[in-house]
Design a protein around this motif. Structure first.
Motif, short mmCIF file in Angstrom:
data_model
loop_
_atom_site.label_atom_id
_atom_site.label_comp_id
_atom_site.label_asym_id
_atom_site.label_seq_id
_atom_site.Cartn_x
_atom_site.Cartn_y
_atom_site.Cartn_z
N MET A 1 34.32 40.99 41.53
CA MET A 1 34.83 41.83 40.53
C MET A 1 35.79 41.17 39.47
O MET A 1 36.50 40.05 39.69
N ARG A 2 35.74 41.84 38.38
CA ARG A 2 36.83 41.37 37.08
C ARG A 2 38.08 42.34 37.34
O ARG A 2 37.90 43.31 37.18
N ILE A 3 39.31 41.68 37.74
CA ILE A 3 40.43 42.47 37.55
C ILE A 3 41.53 42.17 37.03
O ILE A 3 41.64 41.00 36.50
N HIS A 25 37.04 37.26 43.60
CA HIS A 25 37.36 38.12 42.48
C HIS A 25 37.91 36.95 41.29
O HIS A 25 38.70 36.29 41.41
N TYR A 45 36.71 45.49 32.70
CA TYR A 45 37.45 45.52 34.02
C TYR A 45 36.83 46.43 34.98
O TYR A 45 36.45 47.56 34.65
N ASP A 46 36.81 45.93 36.41
CA ASP A 46 36.52 46.71 37.21
C ASP A 46 37.41 47.50 37.88
O ASP A 46 37.23 48.64 38.17
N THR A 73 38.50 52.74 33.64
CA THR A 73 38.61 52.00 34.57
C THR A 73 39.44 52.30 35.68
O THR A 73 40.70 52.95 35.50
N ASN A 113 38.86 46.79 46.78
CA ASN A 113 37.53 46.73 47.01
C ASN A 113 37.01 48.34 47.00
O ASN A 113 35.71 48.66 46.57
N GLY A 116 36.37 49.37 43.71
CA GLY A 116 35.30 48.92 42.95
C GLY A 116 33.95 49.43 43.44
O GLY A 116 33.05 48.91 42.57
N ARG A 117 34.12 49.88 44.53
CA ARG A 117 32.76 50.37 45.10
C ARG A 117 32.23 51.86 44.66
O ARG A 117 31.27 52.28 44.66
#
Length: 225
Positions: A1-3, A25, A45-46, A73, A113, A116-117
């Motif tokens: 993911m991009r954070i 990440h 971004y995630d 986001t 996480n 992100g899911r």
């Protein structure tokens, strides 16, 4: 993911960014609220992790402005204040989660996480339909077979959550989180009481029930149950 990490304390920022990178990440870091707002609304971004106290503009104002600009986001607030009112303020500003300093990195990573899911938000619907049951989100009007149904605000929210998940089981825990914003079990019958009231309004006056109880699991809306 991009954070995107927006944290003005260099040691904390480095610690979090290194841990996220080691977990696989991509982490962009900023230390100023205004720069963070620009990045949040223009970047892809995630998940965003933002400190509440930031130079430029504070984290709450940053997220409020980003939400007003259409940013969807998920956001985790980091803060040194832990009062209930502070947590509520963060969530009402548009935050999705809240972590109090000092924290264990493993917990932050688990929360990142988890966010992100989440499935990406769908385009906003203004009318929801399940069979002959219809909810207009703009006028806040609910009808079934053309007949108006008068719902209290909490009943309306409960029905909205169920209608958005038509055909899928929604657990009691999910309802507590999505309708009452409770991330713990209050050990009361609040869900069951509201489900009973809702059923009496949308089902009992009509021939075919829509609101189903899935034994030991939860509830669902379904046509032809």
């Amino acid at each position: 993911m991009r954070i995107l990490l927006i944290e003005d304390d260099p040691k904390t920022s480095h610690y979090i960014a290194r841990g996220l990178s080691e977990a696989g990440h991509i982490c962009d870091t900023l230390s100023d609220g205004r720069d963070g707002l620009y990045a949040a609304t223009s970047g892809d971004y995630d998940v965003i992790v933002a400190d509440r106290m930031l130079p430029g503009i504070d984290g709450l104002s940053l997220v409020r402005s980003a939400r007003a600009a259409g940013m969807r986001t998920p956001v985790i607030f980091l803060t040194s204040v832990s009062g209930v009112d502070d947590r509520v303020e963060g969530l009402e500003a548009g935050g999705d989660d809240y972590l109090v300093k000092p924290f264990a990195f493993s917990e932050l990573l688990a929360r990142v996480n988890a966010l992100g899911r989440r499935p990406p938000p769908q385009e906003q619907q203004t009318v929801l339909r399940v069979g002959d049951l219809e909810m207009d989100l703009m006028s806040r009007r609910v009808t079934r077979a053309g007949e108006d149904i008068d719902l209290q605000p909490r009943e309306f929210r409960l029905l909205e959550v169920l209608m958005r998940a038509t055909g899928r089981v929604i657990t009691r825990t999910m309802l507590l989180e999505q309708v009452w914003d409770l991330h713990f079990d209050p050990r009361t019958s609040v869900v069951e009481t509201h489900i009973s009231r809702l059923r009496s309004k949308i089902d009992k006056p009509f021939a075919s029930p829509l609101l189903q109880t899935v034994r030991n699991t939860g509830y669902m809306l379904r046509v032809g149950g």
